[in-house]
Write an enzyme that holds these catalytic residues in place. Structure first.
Site, PDB file in Angstrom:
ATOM      1  N   TYR A   4     -34.722   1.229  12.476  1.00 56.86           N
ATOM      2  CA  TYR A   4     -35.912   0.627  13.089  1.00 56.86           C
ATOM      3  C   TYR A   4     -36.570  -0.261  12.042  1.00 56.86           C
ATOM      4  CZ  TYR A   4     -39.996   1.075  16.336  1.00 56.86           C
ATOM      5  OH  TYR A   4     -41.015   0.881  17.243  1.00 56.86           O
ATOM      6  N   ARG A  19     -48.553   2.515  21.827  1.00 57.09           N
ATOM      7  CA  ARG A  19     -49.753   3.107  21.211  1.00 57.09           C
ATOM      8  C   ARG A  19     -50.657   1.976  20.733  1.00 57.09           C
ATOM      9  NH1 ARG A  19     -45.290   5.318  19.114  1.00 57.09           N
ATOM     10  NH2 ARG A  19     -45.429   3.793  17.451  1.00 57.09           N
ATOM     11  N   ASP A  75     -28.497  -2.997  21.424  1.00 53.70           N
ATOM     12  CA  ASP A  75     -28.890  -1.633  21.791  1.00 53.70           C
ATOM     13  C   ASP A  75     -29.583  -1.705  23.157  1.00 53.70           C
ATOM     14  OD1 ASP A  75     -29.741   1.003  21.823  1.00 53.70           O
ATOM     15  OD2 ASP A  75     -31.452   0.633  20.509  1.00 53.70           O
ATOM     16  N   GLN A 102     -37.501   5.225  28.543  1.00 58.80           N
ATOM     17  CA  GLN A 102     -37.936   5.407  27.149  1.00 58.80           C
ATOM     18  C   GLN A 102     -39.399   5.857  27.077  1.00 58.80           C
ATOM     19  OE1 GLN A 102     -37.374   1.843  24.794  1.00 58.80           O
ATOM     20  NE2 GLN A 102     -38.050   2.795  22.887  1.00 58.80           N
ATOM     21  N   GLU A 117     -40.730  -7.465  24.380  1.00 63.00           N
ATOM     22  CA  GLU A 117     -41.664  -8.175  23.497  1.00 63.00           C
ATOM     23  C   GLU A 117     -41.987  -9.552  24.076  1.00 63.00           C
ATOM     24  OE1 GLU A 117     -38.869  -6.932  20.148  1.00 63.00           O
ATOM     25  OE2 GLU A 117     -40.662  -7.551  19.039  1.00 63.00           O
TER      26      GLU A 117
END
Ligand code: CA
Length: 424
Positions: A126, A140, A230, A237, A371
């Protein structure tokens, strides 16, 4: 490594179309596994639009290459891999070899390219800090980057059995999702299928269980690089990722480009790891190596294209969704290798590491659709007028990459592509 005659930008090949090839000029020489019809898969090297069958010319090579995977090639010490590269460079540049080798050349579009290795384990990191920030903000809003991010190269163990080479379609997965407004979850096809632009790292020489890999030796454990998508179901998710991280949102399919671009081929394009922003902590000593900081990143430009069913039907070119440099990684490849083995975990030849999504700081370089579309709220408008918040059935996603440096012949990775099929 030091550069040698194989990196000479003036070196040419007798193979038609190889010189100036966008991906595979003679300065690259990536390895793969191919078969013709139902023949046994065997090792090859890419040159231009062709490949050379390495099992057929084994007698000319310093390394035996007869297996159906590249695992034993990956396990070789780098000196032997370099000797093989120098021999292949000589064979494919000196026209004196043309007569003997021509019959072992095949067009890449006339063969099947397989996974290059039997993948024992797959781990996805990541390290794309802009991606981590963007995704973190979606999940978040107040707390995008968790406090461990700048100390620990974060990763999770992925699934090796569902990794496929470029060209194998991905079936839209079904699973559990619970939209925020719903009381309870439901099971069904994902409505938020996404891609992630990543680089893949092929592990070479392994380490024994219990023996960490010192950061100064990490590069010796890497046999090559590829592109990696990926595939991600963002609705699954969001519902499943706490507390143990990604699971069914990620393990239904991963696509890799079939060519293994070696560390030797990429040596001319090594650059310094970008310095951390002011105020960020210095990595702990086991993750710090001066040489790695000086040359642990790569001058590689990554691109993502989307070819929809409508574009295909109209004969239109794919739409470029994003482009950006691979240097947007918070951790180097050596750091993720060392961290992975830092507890004594044994890496093995043919293991695959994903870097994590590589996004740029700006929108034109975002490495995933979630994104680009702000979590689906602002669909991306394509050149032909279509819109995408997430991927539709019939969409084909194409990752490409090019490494370049002043005074050097640019080299590429070949495509990492796959089309989305309807759920079953
Ligand atoms: Ca990922």
């Amino acid at each position: 490594m030091t550069l040698d005659e194989t990196h000479d930008p003036a070196l040419t090949s007798w193979v038609a179309g190889a010189d100036g090839h966008r991906d595979f000029p003679i300065q690259n020489l990536p390895y793969g596994i191919f078969s013709i019809d139902d023949d046994r898969p065997r090792p090859c090297v890419a040159i231009g639009d062709h490949l050379l069958d390495l099992s057929a010319i084994s007698g000319l090579l310093p390394v035996e290459l007869h297996e159906t995977t590249l695992n034993s090639l990956f396990a070789l010490a780098s000196e032997r891999r370099i000797a093989l590269r120098r021999k292949l460079s000589e064979l494919l540049s000196d026209p004196g070899h043309r007569a003997a080798l021509t019959r072992h050349l095949h067009r890449q579009d006339a063969v099947t390219l397989h996974l290059p290795a039997a993948i024992g384990d797959y781990t996805d990191f990541y390290v794309g800090i802009h991606h981590a920030n963007n995704i973190g903000r979606q999940f978040r809003p107040d707390n995008p980057l968790l406090p461990n991010y700048k100390y620990v190269p974060i990763g999770y163990h992925g699934r090796a059995s569902s990794i496929r080479p470029s060209g194998v379609p991905v079936v839209r997965p079904k699973g559990q999702r619970k939209p925020p407004e719903a009381e309870t979850p439901a099971y069904g096809p994902t409505g938020r299928l996404d891609y992630e632009l990543e680089m893949g790292v092929w592990i070479g020489r392994g380490n024994d269980l219990g023996d960490p890999i010192p950061i100064g030796e990490a590069a010796d454990h890497v046999a090559g690089f590829c592109l990696l998508n990926d595939w991600s179901a963002r609705d699954f998710q969001a519902w499943e990722y706490q507390p143990l991280g990604p699971f069914l949102a990620k393990n239904f399919h991963t696509t890799v480009s079939p060519w293994v671009v070696t560390p030797e081929a990429l040596a001319p394009y090594r650059i310094a790891q970008p310095p951390r922003p002011e105020g960020d902590p210095r990595p702990l000593p086991y993750l710090w190596d001066d040489r790695d900081q000086q040359a642990g990143a790569f001058a590689i430009e990554l691109e993502v294209h989307l070819l929809t069913e409508a574009m295909r039907a109209a004969g239109q070119a794919p739409h470029r969704l994003s482009h950006g440099p691979a240097k947007n990684m918070y951790w180097t490849v050596a750091q993720i290798v060392t961290h992975h083995a830092s507890n004594g975990c044994n890496l093995q030849p043919g293991d695959l590491l994903g870097t994590g999504t590589i996004s740029a700081a700006t929108e034109d370089g975002y490495g995933s659709l979630t994104e680009l579309s702000r979590g689906g709220a602002q669909p991306v408008r394509l050149a032909n007028g279509e819109e995408r918040a997430f991927l539709h059935d019939g969409d084909e996603l194409i990752l490409t990459a090019s490494a370049s440096a002043e005074g050097r012949a640019p080299i590429g990775f070949g495509a990492c592509r796959a089309m989305v099929l309807p759920a079953r």
